[in-house]
Design an enzyme around this catalytic site. Structure first.
Site, PDB file in Angstrom:
ATOM      1  CB  CYS A   1      -3.701  -0.293  -3.810  1.00  0.00           C
ATOM      2  SG  CYS A   1      -2.623  -0.445  -5.474  1.00  0.00           S
ATOM      3  CG  ASP A   2      -2.805   0.086   0.703  1.00  0.00           C
ATOM      4  OD1 ASP A   2      -2.568  -1.169  -0.021  1.00  0.00           O
ATOM      5  OD2 ASP A   2      -1.689  -0.197   1.552  1.00  0.00           O
ATOM      6  CE  LYS A   3      -4.900   2.483   3.786  1.00  0.00           C
ATOM      7  NZ  LYS A   3      -4.939   2.217   2.811  1.00  0.00           N
TER       8      LYS A   3
ATOM      9  CB  SER B   1       3.262  -0.207   5.343  1.00  0.00           C
ATOM     10  OG  SER B   1       3.621  -0.919   3.746  1.00  0.00           O
TER      11      SER B   1
ATOM     12  CB  CYS C   1       3.579  -2.967  -3.357  1.00  0.00           C
ATOM     13  SG  CYS C   1       3.593  -1.617  -3.669  1.00  0.00           S
TER      14      CYS C   1
END
Length: 555
Positions: free
Chosen positions: A119-121, A470, A193
């Site tokens: 995921c993102d970070k 996001s 996602c």
């Protein structure tokens, strides 16, 4: 080997004794030590399967002739942290992850590393840490989630569908029971996602950057093909450990960053890629700026539009040939084909092997969505140091927009105002004091942007913020406004009714205020006071840099 520091010589007897306590054999001391940096957490959907991935990668390292040494980092789920105080910790967690990778790799003398983020970070955080220790490192992500099925339309759905469903239910367009069905079906299982949100954007970019093997960003988490990827990543990690390279700082060059950003523009990735790429470039001591990104955008056609900007998902891109197929479609002159990454092969040779299997998912150049890229940087009196918009997700009629400001001093106030009906067609929603310092932590704005879309205002209302978005955000949403309100930027001086013009094709953003009026308001502006005292966020707010340079703690 680097690991000789803890396993060779009689003075290392205590070290060996501790290693033997973990089950290591004396014969293992002749093998390279491979750190496996895993972001497994049981409650984060992008990471809940990574315990099993870690076990498999350990087995693959042993098969390849190395000794696996697995450790974990934290992983904040932005979707779960969204729209409450928890989101303030999301971007700062990138720094904690980088610090933890640096700490463990230095303390335990790995010869090479395999990073398993999702995921993102976590993705940029691990790379920043790897750049600091500069040992051979390869990324093998957990893979994207499959899309869900919308219970009302039968179309593919994702997390963004649920957020927009909240706005639709609030506006009376669907029932509460409909919303329950949407939330139960939109996230069908493990993985990051399913759209081209930040996690998948970064995992895809690492293929072009050279830090991951082809397929890293697009093969579904549940696809058996990921095992082949993990096995090859383990083999390459052991091989690089024995050879001593290539090293992250040899891979992450200006040319490699050009390649990554060219891909980003061609597929319209998340605006967060801008923030993370700038931070990665700073850590690698590579001169890379917002201006450079706009130059790349200007020359790169937008040929692959995935959710939230389009109806395709990452699974469709994988079916169509993946990241290398996108790069194959582009003019070779846009890329540095001789760049060599963790595969040991040139980017050009990897692209040559790719096949383009769907001309609608990956459009031909004459049929491109636009002649320039899916991201754009704007400047003007409202953003003297720049701001970012995902232009690929903006409706044609909103590319140029002039409206009246309606100002909110926090995301929470904005959400309340939007759901309460305060926002009307023709408004420019201003959400401020949500930058790196002001938030602190630069919250994502998926909730307010989704509420606007869900209420049917996506083509009549714009939004600007010194916070960020996001990867699931779409619409006329401009983020990373710099200087931020907490720094005294013009966004702090805006009042309800001020006229704001957003000109995406012209790369401009401005408020219709005279220099004299700006000076008057600035003189009357009260000094910013930190919102949070005590703990990690107070320290973060004190030391974090501007969004225009990646919101990094690096001086």
């Amino acid at each position: 080997m680097i690991s000789d520091q803890i396993k060779k010589g009689k003075e290392r007897s205590p070290h060996r004794s501790l290693l033997f306590a973990t089950g290591m054999k004396r014969s293992d001391l002749k093998k390279p030590f491979i750190g496996i940096c895993n972001s497994y957490e049981s409650f984060v959907p992008g990471h809940c399967h990574l315990d099993k991935v870690g076990e498999f990668v350990r087995e693959c390292v042993i098969e390849a002739g190395g000794v696996p040494m697995e450790f974990n980092t934290i992983a904040v789920c932005d979707g779960i942290a969204m729209a409450h105080r928890g989101m303030k910790y999301s971007l700062p967690s990138r720094e904690l992850i980088a610090d933890s990778v640096e700490s463990i790799a230095r303390a335990h003398c790995f010869d090479a590393m395999i990073c398993i983020p999702n995921c993102d970070k976590i993705v940029p955080g691990m790379l920043i840490g790897a750049l600091r220790v500069n040992i051979p490192t390869i990324f093998a992500s957990g893979g994207p989630m499959a899309p869900g099925k919308h219970p009302l339309t039968g179309k593919d759905s994702d997390l963004n569908t649920v957020f927009e469903g909240v706005g639709a239910e609030n506006a009376g367009k669907i029932t509460a029971k409909d919303l329950e069905k949407i939330e139960e079906t939109s996230c069908p299982g493990c993985g990051s996602c399913s759209g081209m949100f930040t996690a998948n954007s970064m995992n895809c970019l690492y293929e072009a950057l050279g830090m991951a093997l082809p397929g890293n960003g697009t093969i579904l988490a549940i696809d058996p093909k990921r095992k082949d990827l993990y096995r090859e990543a383990a083999r390459r990690a052991v091989a690089m450990a024995k050879k001593g390279g290539p090293l992250p700082r040899e891979i992450v060059t200006r040319e490699a960053l050009d390649n990554a950003l060219t891909l980003d523009m061609a597929m319209g990735g998340s605006t967060n890629t801008v923030l993370h790429t700038l931070a990665i470039a700073r850590e690698a001591d590579v001169d890379f700026s917002l201006e450079r990104m706009n130059e790349i955008s200007a020359r790169t056609p937008y040929i692959c539009k995935l959710a939230p900007s389009g109806h395709y998902h990452v699974s469709d891109l994988d079916r169509a040939g993946g990241i290398m197929a996108i790069l194959k479609r582009l003019d070779p002159k846009l890329l540095h084909m001789d760049a060599v990454g963790v595969s040991g092969k040139t980017l050009g040779s990897l692209i040559k092997k790719a096949k383009i299997l769907d001309d609608d998912v990956i459009r031909t150049l004459p049929n491109a969505y636009s002649k320039d890229g899916g991201l754009a940087v704007l400047w003007g009196n409202l953003a003297e140091r720049g701001c970012v918009v995902k232009k690929g997700g903006v409706a044609p009629g909103m590319m140029k927009f002039t409206g009246k400001a309606i100002c909110f001093d926090s995301q929470e106030d904005a959400c309340e105002g939007i759901l309460g009906g305060k926002v009307k067609p023709g408004h420019v929603v201003v959400i401020r004091y949500e930058g790196p310092k002001g938030g602190p932590g630069m919250q994502e704005m998926l909730a307010p942007t989704s509420y606007i879309i869900g209420a049917g205002l996506g083509e009549s209302v714009a939004l600007i913020t010194d916070g960020r978005f996001s990867g699931a955000t779409h619409g006329a949403c401009v983020g990373h406004v710099s200087p931020e309100a907490a720094e005294g930027g013009l966004i702090a001086l805006l009042k309800d009714g001020d006229e704001i013009t957003i000109d995406i094709p012209g790369r401009k953003i401005s408020a219709a205020l005279s220099k004299a009026e700006i000076a008057r308001r600035k003189k009357a502006l009260k000094p910013w006071k930190p919102r949070i005292l005590g703990g990690w966020l107070e320290r973060y707010a004190r030391f974090v840099g501007n969004a225009s340079t990646g919101a990094s703690l690096k001086d």
